[in-house]
Design a protein around this motif. Structure first.
Motif, PDB file in Angstrom:
ATOM      1  N   ALA A 171       0.822  -1.225   0.000  1.00 48.44           N
ATOM      2  CA  ALA A 171       0.000   0.000   0.000  1.00 48.44           C
ATOM      3  C   ALA A 171       0.846   1.260   0.000  1.00 48.44           C
ATOM      4  CB  ALA A 171      -0.962  -0.010   1.197  1.00 48.44           C
ATOM      5  N   GLY A 172       1.923   1.273  -0.786  1.00 48.80           N
ATOM      6  CA  GLY A 172       2.817   2.422  -0.793  1.00 48.80           C
ATOM      7  C   GLY A 172       2.147   3.716  -1.197  1.00 48.80           C
ATOM      8  N   CYS A 173       1.165   3.659  -2.096  1.00 44.25           N
ATOM      9  CA  CYS A 173       0.502   4.881  -2.549  1.00 44.25           C
ATOM     10  C   CYS A 173      -0.337   5.518  -1.457  1.00 44.25           C
ATOM     11  CB  CYS A 173      -0.369   4.586  -3.771  1.00 44.25           C
ATOM     12  SG  CYS A 173      -1.631   3.326  -3.488  1.00 44.25           S
ATOM     13  N   ALA A 178       3.968   9.616   0.344  1.00 43.10           N
ATOM     14  CA  ALA A 178       3.772   9.395  -1.085  1.00 43.10           C
ATOM     15  C   ALA A 178       3.085  10.572  -1.772  1.00 43.10           C
ATOM     16  CB  ALA A 178       2.954   8.125  -1.309  1.00 43.10           C
ATOM     17  N   SER A 179       2.276  11.323  -1.039  1.00 40.90           N
ATOM     18  CA  SER A 179       1.570  12.489  -1.591  1.00 40.90           C
ATOM     19  C   SER A 179       0.821  12.128  -2.867  1.00 40.90           C
ATOM     20  CB  SER A 179       2.555  13.634  -1.864  1.00 40.90           C
ATOM     21  OG  SER A 179       3.212  13.999  -0.679  1.00 40.90           O
ATOM     22  N   ALA A 180       0.110  11.016  -2.830  1.00 40.88           N
ATOM     23  CA  ALA A 180      -0.591  10.546  -4.016  1.00 40.88           C
ATOM     24  C   ALA A 180      -1.864  11.346  -4.245  1.00 40.88           C
ATOM     25  CB  ALA A 180      -0.929   9.061  -3.872  1.00 40.88           C
ATOM     26  N   ASP A 181      -2.020  11.861  -5.469  1.00 42.34           N
ATOM     27  CA  ASP A 181      -3.251  12.537  -5.871  1.00 42.34           C
ATOM     28  C   ASP A 181      -4.180  11.453  -6.416  1.00 42.34           C
ATOM     29  OD1 ASP A 181      -5.169  14.327  -6.553  1.00 42.34           O
ATOM     30  OD2 ASP A 181      -4.099  15.182  -8.264  1.00 42.34           O
ATOM     31  N   TRP A 182      -4.953  10.845  -5.522  1.00 45.69           N
ATOM     32  CA  TRP A 182      -5.729   9.649  -5.841  1.00 45.69           C
ATOM     33  C   TRP A 182      -6.822   9.985  -6.862  1.00 45.69           C
ATOM     34  CZ3 TRP A 182      -4.606   5.537  -2.211  1.00 45.69           C
ATOM     35  CH2 TRP A 182      -5.195   4.312  -2.540  1.00 45.69           C
ATOM     36  N   PRO A 183      -6.803   9.379  -8.058  1.00 41.09           N
ATOM     37  CA  PRO A 183      -7.857   9.682  -9.036  1.00 41.09           C
ATOM     38  C   PRO A 183      -9.224   9.194  -8.567  1.00 41.09           C
ATOM     39  CG  PRO A 183      -5.935   8.698 -10.100  1.00 41.09           C
ATOM     40  CD  PRO A 183      -5.753   8.523  -8.625  1.00 41.09           C
ATOM     41  N   ARG A 213      -8.510   6.742   4.531  1.00 39.17           N
ATOM     42  CA  ARG A 213      -8.667   8.198   4.481  1.00 39.17           C
ATOM     43  C   ARG A 213      -7.959   8.814   3.279  1.00 39.17           C
ATOM     44  NH1 ARG A 213      -8.404   7.929  10.225  1.00 39.17           N
ATOM     45  NH2 ARG A 213      -6.135   8.160  10.154  1.00 39.17           N
ATOM     46  N   ARG A 214      -6.973   8.128   2.745  1.00 38.10           N
ATOM     47  CA  ARG A 214      -6.200   8.684   1.633  1.00 38.10           C
ATOM     48  C   ARG A 214      -6.827   8.402   0.277  1.00 38.10           C
ATOM     49  NH1 ARG A 214      -1.810  10.725   4.010  1.00 38.10           N
ATOM     50  NH2 ARG A 214      -1.399   9.927   6.089  1.00 38.10           N
ATOM     51  N   VAL A 215      -7.867   7.593   0.252  1.00 37.32           N
ATOM     52  CA  VAL A 215      -8.593   7.320  -0.980  1.00 37.32           C
ATOM     53  C   VAL A 215      -9.487   8.514  -1.302  1.00 37.32           C
ATOM     54  CG1 VAL A 215     -10.243   5.751  -2.093  1.00 37.32           C
ATOM     55  CG2 VAL A 215      -8.521   4.843  -0.510  1.00 37.32           C
ATOM     56  N   HIS A 216      -9.587   8.865  -2.565  1.00 40.28           N
ATOM     57  CA  HIS A 216     -10.449   9.975  -3.001  1.00 40.28           C
ATOM     58  C   HIS A 216     -11.852   9.794  -2.425  1.00 40.28           C
ATOM     59  CE1 HIS A 216     -12.732  12.666  -5.570  1.00 40.28           C
ATOM     60  NE2 HIS A 216     -11.622  13.114  -6.150  1.00 40.28           N
ATOM     61  N   ALA A 217     -12.422  10.889  -1.917  1.00 39.73           N
ATOM     62  CA  ALA A 217     -13.727  10.812  -1.266  1.00 39.73           C
ATOM     63  C   ALA A 217     -14.822  10.318  -2.204  1.00 39.73           C
ATOM     64  CB  ALA A 217     -14.111  12.187  -0.710  1.00 39.73           C
ATOM     65  N   GLY A 218     -14.661  10.561  -3.507  1.00 42.05           N
ATOM     66  CA  GLY A 218     -15.677  10.137  -4.455  1.00 42.05           C
ATOM     67  C   GLY A 218     -15.391   8.806  -5.111  1.00 42.05           C
ATOM     68  N   ASN A 219     -14.332   8.123  -4.666  1.00 42.08           N
ATOM     69  CA  ASN A 219     -13.941   6.849  -5.290  1.00 42.08           C
ATOM     70  C   ASN A 219     -14.786   5.699  -4.759  1.00 42.08           C
ATOM     71  OD1 ASN A 219     -12.124   4.217  -5.072  1.00 42.08           O
ATOM     72  ND2 ASN A 219     -11.398   5.396  -6.821  1.00 42.08           N
ATOM     73  N   ALA A 220     -15.199   4.822  -5.678  1.00 42.63           N
ATOM     74  CA  ALA A 220     -16.008   3.660  -5.293  1.00 42.63           C
ATOM     75  C   ALA A 220     -15.418   2.370  -5.831  1.00 42.63           C
ATOM     76  CB  ALA A 220     -17.441   3.824  -5.803  1.00 42.63           C
ATOM     77  N   PRO A 313     -13.507  13.660   5.502  1.00 43.98           N
ATOM     78  CA  PRO A 313     -12.368  13.631   4.591  1.00 43.98           C
ATOM     79  C   PRO A 313     -11.160  14.256   5.253  1.00 43.98           C
ATOM     80  CG  PRO A 313     -13.886  15.360   3.959  1.00 43.98           C
ATOM     81  CD  PRO A 313     -14.554  14.573   5.055  1.00 43.98           C
ATOM     82  N   PRO A 314      -9.936  13.820   4.865  1.00 42.33           N
ATOM     83  CA  PRO A 314      -8.743  14.456   5.411  1.00 42.33           C
ATOM     84  C   PRO A 314      -8.664  15.917   5.002  1.00 42.33           C
ATOM     85  CG  PRO A 314      -8.181  12.965   3.617  1.00 42.33           C
ATOM     86  CD  PRO A 314      -9.624  12.758   3.929  1.00 42.33           C
TER      87      PRO A 314
END
Length: 344
Positions: A171-173, A178-183, A213-220, A313-314
């Motif tokens: 789960a590195g991202c 990692a500062s991942a901009d989660w799509p 918490r690091r997953v995009h709030a709108g991601n399903a 959300p974070p």
């Protein structure tokens, strides 16, 4: 005069070393009776080792019904954990492609990371993946450790939702640095270990919650498989059992489309295989819709299913919410402050 007889002394010959098996032969040894489709595509300026994934001069041709699975080697443990990748290589319907090599000159963190280095580094390696369109021609990507920390977030920033589904070992991202901009539409399966040093001092529940918490709030379209016994380098039998199922679940999720339901049958299969071995315990979590996760425990003493709501959300992610949702959240926060203030 009689000629002296020559005495021939035969020196014992050292035993001849058996020829080193080719990568294709190595994979066939793991998967007897199969003829796996193996490939290994080139990247400019990139050298590779010889693992069970063999070498060719181009990305594999996409045969009818075949999915191209690209393993990003730095951090994925292909060399030291070859047996774990053999079941993936031998899975019918998968053609496995390797990119890069662990220990190469570019296999180091970029500037901005602790002990980061200037070029070449993992970011320049990731940029090269874009040139021959390796990423966009793959159906699923597999990352591990630093590959998930650096390479995948770079690809997300460059391509956004166009990045194929990804299995991310360790789960590195989702790591803080990692500062991942989660799509929003990323299709991702995180494989996390209770014995992974990346967990640090966090409890398993806090470790999982931080990743969620690091997953995009709108991601399903995100799933997490947390295995209590898993080390940073996953045990070969664990990864060998799980990896083909994780990839299969992601491909099924992609087929359903961004608004489709989660692939319950494939996700349940992941849990059933690990639970059936009697050796592994942990949790399987996946989004049923944005902000709502289903949790299934497995292993000794596990019971029950739970739905987990995204509490908040974070910081900085409120803009990712639907405007009406963000407005309602702000009203709720103001109401909470007013109630607490009046009761003080």
């Amino acid at each position: 005069q009689p000629q002296p007889q020559l005495q021939l002394q035969l020196q014992p010959q050292p035993p001849q070393a058996s020829p080193t098996p080719s990568p294709r032969e190595k994979a066939a040894a793991y998967c007897p009776g199969t003829s796996p489709g193996l490939s290994h595509s080139p990247i400019v300026g990139r050298d590779r080792g010889a693992g069970i994934i063999s070498t060719s001069t181009a990305l594999p041709h996409r045969a009818v019904g075949q999915a191209i699975i690209t393993v990003v080697a730095p951090g994925a443990g292909i060399d030291e954990n070859a047996a774990a990748y053999a079941p993936l290589v031998c899975t019918a319907g998968f053609t496995v492609n390797q990119e890069g090599r662990s220990g190469a000159t570019y296999d180091r963190y970029p500037l901005g990371w602790p002990q980061g280095s200037a070029k070449p580094n993992l970011e320049t390696f990731a940029r090269n993946l874009l040139n021959p369109r390796v990423v966009e021609q793959s159906d699923c990507l597999v990352f591990g450790s630093r590959g998930g920390q650096v390479v995948l977030p770079f690809l997300w920033r460059a391509l956004g939702d166009a990045v194929p589904p990804a299995v991310v070992i360790n789960a590195g991202c989702a790591a803080p640095h990692a500062s991942a901009d989660w799509p929003r539409q990323a299709i991702t399966f995180l494989l996390m270990g209770g014995q992974d040093y990346l967990r640090g001092s966090k409890s398993p529940e806090a470790y999982i919650a931080d990743a969620r918490r690091r997953v995009h709030a709108g991601n399903a379209t995100t799933a997490i498989l947390f295995v209590n016994e898993m080390r940073h380098t996953p045990q070969s039998d664990l990864l060998g059992e799980a990896l083909p199922c994780l990839v299969g679940a992601l491909l099924a999720w992609q087929k359903a489309g961004p608004s489709g339901r989660p692939p319950e049958a494939e996700l349940q299969r992941v849990r059933s295989i690990l639970a059936g071995s009697g050796r592994w315990s942990g949790q399987l979590l996946y989004t049923q819709r944005p902000g709502v996760w289903k949790r299934l425990r497995f292993g000794p003493g596990s019971a029950g299913t739970a739905l987990l709501q995204r509490q908040q959300p974070p910081e900085g992610c409120e803009s990712a919410l639907h405007p009406a949702t963000a407005s309602a959240l702000r009203r709720l926060q103001r109401l909470s402050v007013a109630i607490c203030g009046s009761s003080a």
